[in-house]
Design a protein around this motif. Sequence first.
Motif, short mmCIF file in Angstrom:
data_model
loop_
_atom_site.label_atom_id
_atom_site.label_comp_id
_atom_site.label_asym_id
_atom_site.label_seq_id
_atom_site.Cartn_x
_atom_site.Cartn_y
_atom_site.Cartn_z
N GLY A 179 -16.56 1.42 17.07
CA GLY A 179 -15.62 0.34 16.76
C GLY A 179 -15.05 0.49 15.36
N ASN A 180 -14.81 1.75 14.93
CA ASN A 180 -14.33 2.01 13.56
C ASN A 180 -13.42 3.23 13.60
N ASN A 181 -12.22 3.11 13.07
CA ASN A 181 -11.24 4.20 13.14
C ASN A 181 -11.46 5.30 12.11
N ASN A 182 -12.22 4.99 11.05
CA ASN A 182 -12.50 6.04 10.06
C ASN A 182 -13.66 6.90 10.56
N ALA B 10 10.62 9.32 -7.42
CA ALA B 10 11.05 8.11 -6.73
C ALA B 10 10.11 6.94 -6.98
N PHE B 11 10.51 5.80 -6.44
CA PHE B 11 9.61 4.65 -6.39
C PHE B 11 9.29 4.35 -4.93
N ASP B 12 8.03 4.05 -4.66
CA ASP B 12 7.58 3.79 -3.29
C ASP B 12 6.93 2.41 -3.20
N SER B 13 7.26 1.68 -2.14
CA SER B 13 6.49 0.48 -1.79
C SER B 13 5.71 0.81 -0.53
N ILE B 14 4.41 0.67 -0.62
CA ILE B 14 3.50 1.21 0.40
C ILE B 14 2.56 0.14 0.91
N GLU B 15 2.40 0.07 2.22
CA GLU B 15 1.37 -0.82 2.77
C GLU B 15 0.43 -0.01 3.66
N THR B 16 -0.85 -0.15 3.44
CA THR B 16 -1.88 0.51 4.25
C THR B 16 -2.94 -0.53 4.57
N PRO B 17 -3.89 -0.20 5.47
CA PRO B 17 -4.95 -1.18 5.75
C PRO B 17 -5.70 -1.58 4.47
N GLU B 86 -0.73 0.97 11.62
CA GLU B 86 -1.28 1.33 12.94
C GLU B 86 -1.91 2.71 12.95
N ASN B 87 -1.37 3.62 12.17
CA ASN B 87 -1.83 5.00 12.21
C ASN B 87 -1.82 5.57 10.80
N LEU B 88 -3.02 5.86 10.29
CA LEU B 88 -3.11 6.37 8.91
C LEU B 88 -2.53 7.77 8.78
N ASN B 89 -2.32 8.44 9.92
CA ASN B 89 -1.82 9.81 9.85
C ASN B 89 -0.30 9.90 9.87
N PRO B 231 -10.24 23.98 6.13
CA PRO B 231 -10.60 22.67 6.66
C PRO B 231 -10.31 21.59 5.63
N ALA B 232 -10.32 20.36 6.06
CA ALA B 232 -10.30 19.25 5.11
C ALA B 232 -11.63 18.53 5.25
N LEU B 233 -12.02 17.86 4.20
CA LEU B 233 -13.27 17.08 4.26
C LEU B 233 -12.99 15.77 4.95
N PRO B 234 -13.80 15.39 5.93
CA PRO B 234 -13.62 14.05 6.49
C PRO B 234 -13.87 13.03 5.38
N LEU B 235 -12.91 12.14 5.14
CA LEU B 235 -13.00 11.19 4.03
C LEU B 235 -13.61 9.87 4.46
N GLU B 236 -14.46 9.36 3.61
CA GLU B 236 -15.13 8.08 3.82
C GLU B 236 -14.10 6.94 3.87
N GLU B 237 -13.12 7.02 2.99
CA GLU B 237 -12.10 5.98 2.99
C GLU B 237 -10.75 6.58 2.63
N VAL B 238 -9.76 6.39 3.48
CA VAL B 238 -8.40 6.82 3.17
C VAL B 238 -7.65 5.57 2.73
N VAL B 239 -7.34 5.50 1.44
CA VAL B 239 -6.65 4.32 0.92
C VAL B 239 -5.16 4.41 1.18
N ASP B 240 -4.58 5.59 0.93
CA ASP B 240 -3.13 5.75 1.06
C ASP B 240 -2.79 7.23 1.22
#
Lengths: 312, 312
Positions: A179-182, B10-17, B86-89, B231-240
């Motif tokens: 139940g977690n997307n990360n 540039a300037f960015d306005s960003i919304e993530t979870p 909806e999708n961090l990717n 490879p990339a490291l699976p990240l504990e938290e993707v902020v942005d």
Amino acid sequence: MAITVVGSVAFDSIETPAGRRERCLGGAATYFSLSASFFTDVRVIAVVGEDFGRRQEAVFQARNIDTRGIEHTAGKSFFWEGSYLENLNEAKTHNTELNVFAAFEPKIPEAYRDSEFLFLANIDPVLQRRVREQMPDVKLVAGDTMNYWINDHRPALLEVLKGLDVLLINDTEARILAGNNNLVQAARAVLALGPHTLVVKHGEYGATAFFSGESFTPKVKSAQHHPFRAPALPLEEVVDPTGAGDSFAGGFFGYLASQGELTPAAFRRAMFYGSVMGSFACERFGTERLQELTRKEIDDRFILFRELTHLD
Amino acid sequence: MAITVVGSVAFDSIETPAGRRERCLGGAATYFSLSASFFTDVRVIAVVGEDFGRRQEAVFQARNIDTRGIEHTAGKSFFWEGSYLENLNEAKTHNTELNVFAAFEPKIPEAYRDSEFLFLANIDPVLQRRVREQMPDVKLVAGDTMNYWINDHRPALLEVLKGLDVLLINDTEARILAGNNNLVQAARAVLALGPHTLVVKHGEYGATAFFSGESFTPKVKSAQHHPFRAPALPLEEVVDPTGAGDSFAGGFFGYLASQGELTPAAFRRAMFYGSVMGSFACERFGTERLQELTRKEIDDRFILFRELTHLD
């Protein structure tokens, strides 16, 4: 060391952009067995119907797979029909008929009882648990499952997870189960449910193993805390991805069972062998490629996969 | 060896979870420069408006990035607004304002002319080409692009591709550019358009380099024919995830420019450094993480990434 595997032995009708096959030999235990048979002795527990004849039996015999645990009964074998027309990474299921599996009571042949490795392939968790309970003394137990059991049979599945050392599932299944997307957070949540090791299969991107604080088996020399990722080779042509995950599991677990000691190094190589077997499975329809594969081809691709990410 | 980069500041306005940021410093050339600045000298060509002041300039100065090629003009800087709810990717773009970039005529400062590496960050291919033409003698040229240019400005983009050694794009872009969903076949089609090397970025799964028959630069000691995957490291938290691809490009190209000889081994390490920088970029909003990063943190993570797939 020998592996006993319980899971489906089935007929599949498959459609992909490369074409269509009707009622070819399939099932999770079939792919797993064929794949693992290149590394160690494999013994299957399953049930088949009257449509499973000498031609199907011969596929197992040719790879020296022990089929004494495949029960023959009246009725039709498990049947699955699916397609990958829009997305090669995800099957669209058109039809699933449990048939003889609906009333299956797995029994372990006496000759299987000294198996040190047990694999619970994707199947009703109630059946997985019954087999697990009849083989309490195995050295290492791994298993697979799918969305359907995670969503609709969670209590039974959670019981199975408590008895697993290694769980192998794909990204989506890991996220749904936790139940977690990360993925990292999902992995930690899944590891808290029982298994010491979680192998998440990423399809064409390979697979990642996550470990709980403890080592994944008492015989591992030193604990592994960081995740480990085995890449997959980008394939020129994916003919049919059916069974790629089960073939990964067969290569992974088969190689592990072939090793004297379960060291972290052996575990890492096992992940690569899993990727190798998954990639072969995709190259032809059904089990066609696994049936005609040689150990030399497997080892050549292992070297290629190692080269694929090797730095020095 | 110094890198000149052209692209958006540039300037960015960003919304993530993880939250929302209004008008933070962004743009492909910004992420690229900050990332590459940990490895080599970086010189930027871009245009900004009156909203780009001392605070923004200071971010570049703190990393010793040469900003003499950033033209200041009347009007507002490039602005992008997007979300990853909806999708961090994959970003959902809500608004793009070219502003001062609409009439930009890139000029190369005299002090930039001895740059041996040129990076054409994601921007109108007409501008990429103008910069390329003004720097005919560079040793290695790499570039990026995006769906919008591939779909709606294809002829101009194809001209740019002819002048590239290395193209860095993501999976979706590679498939659209080639009109082929199979990554290996798509890669071959893209390599036929000009670049000797194609680096396909897979987000959280890392990146794969494909090579045409010839080596990617005359200075490479031996040709590399098989693909290479970092490879990339699976990240504990993707902020942005904003700028992760540009940060990958900065780490990749910056490391390459820092090496005396462009050997296959250097190229492979460059792929890993790209993955490392992409992973850092995701850990905070905008360029926050890149601004406070240290080379020691980068090298520590490089070791972790190598360990992530290392077999022996």
